[in-house]
Motif scaffolding. Sequence first.
Motif, mmCIF file in Angstrom:
data_model
loop_
_atom_site.group_PDB
_atom_site.id
_atom_site.type_symbol
_atom_site.label_atom_id
_atom_site.label_comp_id
_atom_site.label_asym_id
_atom_site.label_seq_id
_atom_site.Cartn_x
_atom_site.Cartn_y
_atom_site.Cartn_z
ATOM 1 N N ASP A 4 1.000 -1.135 0.116
ATOM 2 C CA ASP A 4 -0.065 -0.107 0.139
ATOM 3 C C ASP A 4 0.885 1.514 0.094
ATOM 4 O O ASP A 4 2.051 1.275 0.339
ATOM 5 C CB ASP A 4 -1.013 -0.163 1.345
ATOM 6 N N SER A 5 0.152 2.281 -0.290
ATOM 7 C CA SER A 5 0.985 3.702 -0.347
ATOM 8 C C SER A 5 0.412 4.629 0.116
ATOM 9 O O SER A 5 -0.880 4.777 0.146
ATOM 10 C CB SER A 5 1.558 4.027 -1.817
ATOM 11 N N MET A 6 1.024 5.819 0.780
ATOM 12 C CA MET A 6 0.165 6.831 1.307
ATOM 13 C C MET A 6 0.974 8.169 0.820
ATOM 14 O O MET A 6 2.305 7.951 0.676
ATOM 15 C CB MET A 6 0.316 6.920 2.895
ATOM 16 N N GLY A 140 12.008 2.584 8.959
ATOM 17 C CA GLY A 140 12.250 2.945 7.507
ATOM 18 C C GLY A 140 13.167 1.978 7.070
ATOM 19 O O GLY A 140 14.394 2.032 7.595
ATOM 20 N N ALA A 141 12.895 1.146 6.072
ATOM 21 C CA ALA A 141 13.676 0.136 5.750
ATOM 22 C C ALA A 141 14.324 0.427 4.384
ATOM 23 O O ALA A 141 15.270 -0.218 3.841
ATOM 24 C CB ALA A 141 12.951 -1.009 5.621
ATOM 25 N N GLU A 142 13.607 1.206 3.466
ATOM 26 C CA GLU A 142 14.054 1.389 2.234
ATOM 27 C C GLU A 142 13.895 2.807 1.607
ATOM 28 O O GLU A 142 12.775 3.355 2.044
ATOM 29 C CB GLU A 142 13.271 0.415 1.284
ATOM 30 N N VAL A 143 14.789 3.151 1.016
ATOM 31 C CA VAL A 143 14.727 4.705 0.483
ATOM 32 C C VAL A 143 13.942 4.480 -1.190
ATOM 33 O O VAL A 143 14.357 3.585 -1.929
ATOM 34 C CB VAL A 143 15.779 5.415 0.294
ATOM 35 N N LEU A 144 13.030 5.425 -1.415
ATOM 36 C CA LEU A 144 12.348 5.277 -2.581
ATOM 37 C C LEU A 144 12.920 6.318 -3.618
ATOM 38 O O LEU A 144 13.145 7.478 -3.050
ATOM 39 C CB LEU A 144 10.870 5.335 -2.511
ATOM 40 N N PHE A 145 13.122 6.117 -4.787
ATOM 41 C CA PHE A 145 13.245 7.065 -5.718
ATOM 42 C C PHE A 145 12.502 7.267 -6.976
ATOM 43 O O PHE A 145 11.667 6.442 -7.533
ATOM 44 C CB PHE A 145 14.933 6.733 -6.550
ATOM 45 N N ASP A 146 12.336 8.574 -7.401
ATOM 46 C CA ASP A 146 11.389 8.711 -8.696
ATOM 47 C C ASP A 146 12.328 8.372 -9.890
ATOM 48 O O ASP A 146 13.649 8.025 -9.805
ATOM 49 C CB ASP A 146 10.896 10.100 -8.601
ATOM 50 N N ALA A 147 11.577 8.671 -11.033
ATOM 51 C CA ALA A 147 12.370 8.477 -12.377
ATOM 52 C C ALA A 147 13.463 9.322 -12.650
ATOM 53 O O ALA A 147 14.412 8.787 -13.324
ATOM 54 C CB ALA A 147 11.429 8.505 -13.491
ATOM 55 N N GLN A 148 13.421 10.356 -11.993
ATOM 56 C CA GLN A 148 14.579 11.428 -12.218
ATOM 57 C C GLN A 148 15.787 11.282 -11.364
ATOM 58 O O GLN A 148 16.823 12.214 -11.143
ATOM 59 C CB GLN A 148 14.136 12.912 -11.969
ATOM 60 N N GLY A 149 15.608 10.386 -10.350
ATOM 61 C CA GLY A 149 16.563 9.901 -9.424
ATOM 62 C C GLY A 149 16.506 10.714 -8.027
ATOM 63 O O GLY A 149 17.507 10.496 -7.164
ATOM 64 N N VAL A 151 15.022 11.250 -4.330
ATOM 65 C CA VAL A 151 14.399 10.590 -3.313
ATOM 66 C C VAL A 151 12.927 11.044 -3.323
ATOM 67 O O VAL A 151 12.446 12.109 -3.184
ATOM 68 C CB VAL A 151 14.977 10.840 -2.032
ATOM 69 N N SER A 152 11.892 10.149 -3.434
ATOM 70 C CA SER A 152 10.549 10.271 -3.453
ATOM 71 C C SER A 152 9.792 9.611 -2.222
ATOM 72 O O SER A 152 8.536 9.720 -2.205
ATOM 73 C CB SER A 152 10.021 9.578 -4.548
ATOM 74 N N GLY A 153 10.821 9.399 -1.232
ATOM 75 C CA GLY A 153 9.844 8.663 0.032
ATOM 76 C C GLY A 153 10.756 7.747 0.684
ATOM 77 O O GLY A 153 11.998 7.466 0.063
ATOM 78 N N VAL A 154 10.097 6.933 1.470
ATOM 79 C CA VAL A 154 10.566 5.512 2.158
ATOM 80 C C VAL A 154 9.704 4.609 2.233
ATOM 81 O O VAL A 154 8.273 4.866 2.124
ATOM 82 C CB VAL A 154 11.081 5.773 3.738
ATOM 83 N N ALA A 155 10.170 3.357 2.172
ATOM 84 C CA ALA A 155 8.966 2.133 2.485
ATOM 85 C C ALA A 155 9.398 1.757 4.021
ATOM 86 O O ALA A 155 10.364 1.456 4.253
ATOM 87 C CB ALA A 155 9.258 1.185 1.451
ATOM 88 N N THR A 156 8.438 1.262 4.668
ATOM 89 C CA THR A 156 8.745 0.758 6.074
ATOM 90 C C THR A 156 8.802 -0.824 5.733
ATOM 91 O O THR A 156 8.351 -1.403 4.665
ATOM 92 C CB THR A 156 7.371 1.024 6.883
ATOM 93 N N GLY A 157 9.443 -1.381 6.670
ATOM 94 C CA GLY A 157 9.867 -2.674 6.829
ATOM 95 C C GLY A 157 8.665 -3.513 6.777
ATOM 96 O O GLY A 157 7.550 -3.412 7.374
ATOM 97 N N ASP A 158 8.781 -4.835 6.061
ATOM 98 C CA ASP A 158 7.832 -5.832 6.196
ATOM 99 C C ASP A 158 7.740 -6.493 7.661
ATOM 100 O O ASP A 158 8.789 -6.505 8.300
ATOM 101 C CB ASP A 158 8.040 -7.064 4.967
ATOM 102 N N MET A 159 6.384 -6.939 7.980
ATOM 103 C CA MET A 159 6.114 -7.447 9.324
ATOM 104 C C MET A 159 5.970 -8.809 8.960
ATOM 105 O O MET A 159 5.249 -9.179 7.951
ATOM 106 C CB MET A 159 5.304 -6.854 10.053
ATOM 107 N N PRO A 173 3.041 -6.642 4.293
ATOM 108 C CA PRO A 173 4.076 -5.929 3.519
ATOM 109 C C PRO A 173 4.465 -4.616 4.169
ATOM 110 O O PRO A 173 3.282 -4.046 4.762
ATOM 111 C CB PRO A 173 3.751 -5.945 2.372
ATOM 112 N N GLY A 174 5.503 -4.040 3.813
ATOM 113 C CA GLY A 174 5.636 -2.644 4.378
ATOM 114 C C GLY A 174 4.615 -1.799 3.552
ATOM 115 O O GLY A 174 4.246 -1.912 2.623
ATOM 116 N N ILE A 175 4.951 -0.449 3.760
ATOM 117 C CA ILE A 175 4.211 0.606 3.176
ATOM 118 C C ILE A 175 4.808 1.630 2.815
ATOM 119 O O ILE A 175 5.801 2.014 3.344
ATOM 120 C CB ILE A 175 2.928 1.304 4.293
#
Length: 548
Positions: A4-6, A140-149, A151-159, A173-175
């Motif tokens: 899911d995403s927010m 915060g388990a993963e950095v998210l990136f957009d198509a231009q490189g 940072v577009s946010g983060v993803a939390t870790g899976d439980m 799954p993480g969010i």
Amino acid sequence: MQRDSMDFDVVIVGAGPAGLAAAIRLRQLATQKSVELSVCVIEKGAEIGAHILSGAVMDPRALTELLPNWKEDGAPLNTAVSEDRLLLLSERSGYQLPNWAVPGCFHNEGNYVISLGNLCRWLGQQAEALGVEIYPGFAGAEVLFDAQGAVSGVATGDMGVLKDGQAGPNHQPGIELNASYTFFAEGCRGHLGKQIEDRYSLLAEADTQTYGIGIKELWEVRPEHHQPGLVIHTAGWPMDNSTYGGGFLYHLENNQVAVGFVVGLGYENPYLSPFEEFQRFKTHPNIGGVFAGGKRTAYGARALTAGGLQSMPRLTFPGGVLVGDDAGFLNASRIKGSHCAIKSGALAAEACFAALVAGRRRDELVEYPDAFRNSWLYDELYRARNFKPWLSKGLKLGALMAGIDQIVFRGKAPWTLRHRIPDFARLKHASLFKPIRYPKPDGSLTFDRLSSVFLSNTNHAEDQPCHLKLRDARTPVSVNLAEYDAPEQRYCPAGVYEIVSDGNNSEPRLQINAQNCVHCKTCDIKDPTQNIVWTVPEGGGGPNYPNM
């Protein structure tokens, strides 16, 4: 399973003083300007303050700027500093420096002895009252990136992931938390901050960072041993002349005394154990009497960045910023970081708000470092920049030169000392040293690691993948044990690492007791082969510090 995403305007990783200050300042500005602004803070601890550990003596300057009515609103700054003492210790005695010989950086008039964890809990309440969304127990388990490189946010870790990496029956799954700007406020040696620094070469123009490990206990002492507001710092024993370290005793309210010891992680002797040195420190004749008839109530440990201004990375990158100890905002000369963290978070928030109002999104907030360079915080850190490099040269020479730097030049000497060698590279082979024979704990003043970890309330879901990763499973025995006598057994303050053998003729191996981990990050810093990589465990795991 799809995540899911927010979506938010700003996502902040870490509910420490820097992250919460940034969230508060963003919402203050949005309220003042009647601007819609969504701010989300995620925190890997089970609650706000669960992973917060500091001495702590606090300079309230940045807090007053952020929340001028903090006293009326019940901020837990209850004990004003009443007296400062700086002690030079030998093994059997101690000498208190006269006030005129104590550099101004050690003076604490107008400061408070506090629990930083409790302050963060209060800051969290202020943030939520302003409309900030805070989610403890989400790492915060993963950095998210957009198509231009950017940072577009983060993803939390899976439980609910099992040890073998497979999804368990309770798997969630993480969010994905998408943002226009992302603040990284993870504290010292942030897991995601490290990745950001590498990806955007943020350290290209900085000196190597240097660190310390701070170990702390909280005691309830007898009333006759308690002096509210008394602040004691020590140098010398049990450290030798060439090893950076020092102790502290801070008298809080309600007959509580925080006692701790900081060891610079640039030490050379692989047999040195910061935990054991701390226990030994408490036995000094000038220290131990405070705890006679008292009770230890809490224990914890945390690494801290100490490189200062010359070791700070570039603060910005496309889509985000580093704040607080994730960027090294700590004044080593004053032994303080919380006011630096709050100020850095507020400065970054102001730059971010202006960009959002102007319609900018995921660019580089260059106004933040500009504002920092024009602030009192930059001036303070500039004055402190040579303190740690001088003290790293040995107690006698270092204390003399640091005193000259701070008293004669007032921190504005016409030179800047550099940090060239990373802490892990300073460790020398065990063959050059003799093992250190530490006294056995007595169970009343000194203690072992496992009973100490018990007081930290540390817990991790047992059937999850180990969050302490080895780049090469053979290195702990083939290099660390063979050349350094497995120093991970000693620099870890929680008994996470053990060299064990499964039988009479079996080869030794490294056993990782990840359940004990107090998230101090020392292994990630001091491992001589840089083979250990600290990653976030399942959200909500780790220590749960009360009043630390």
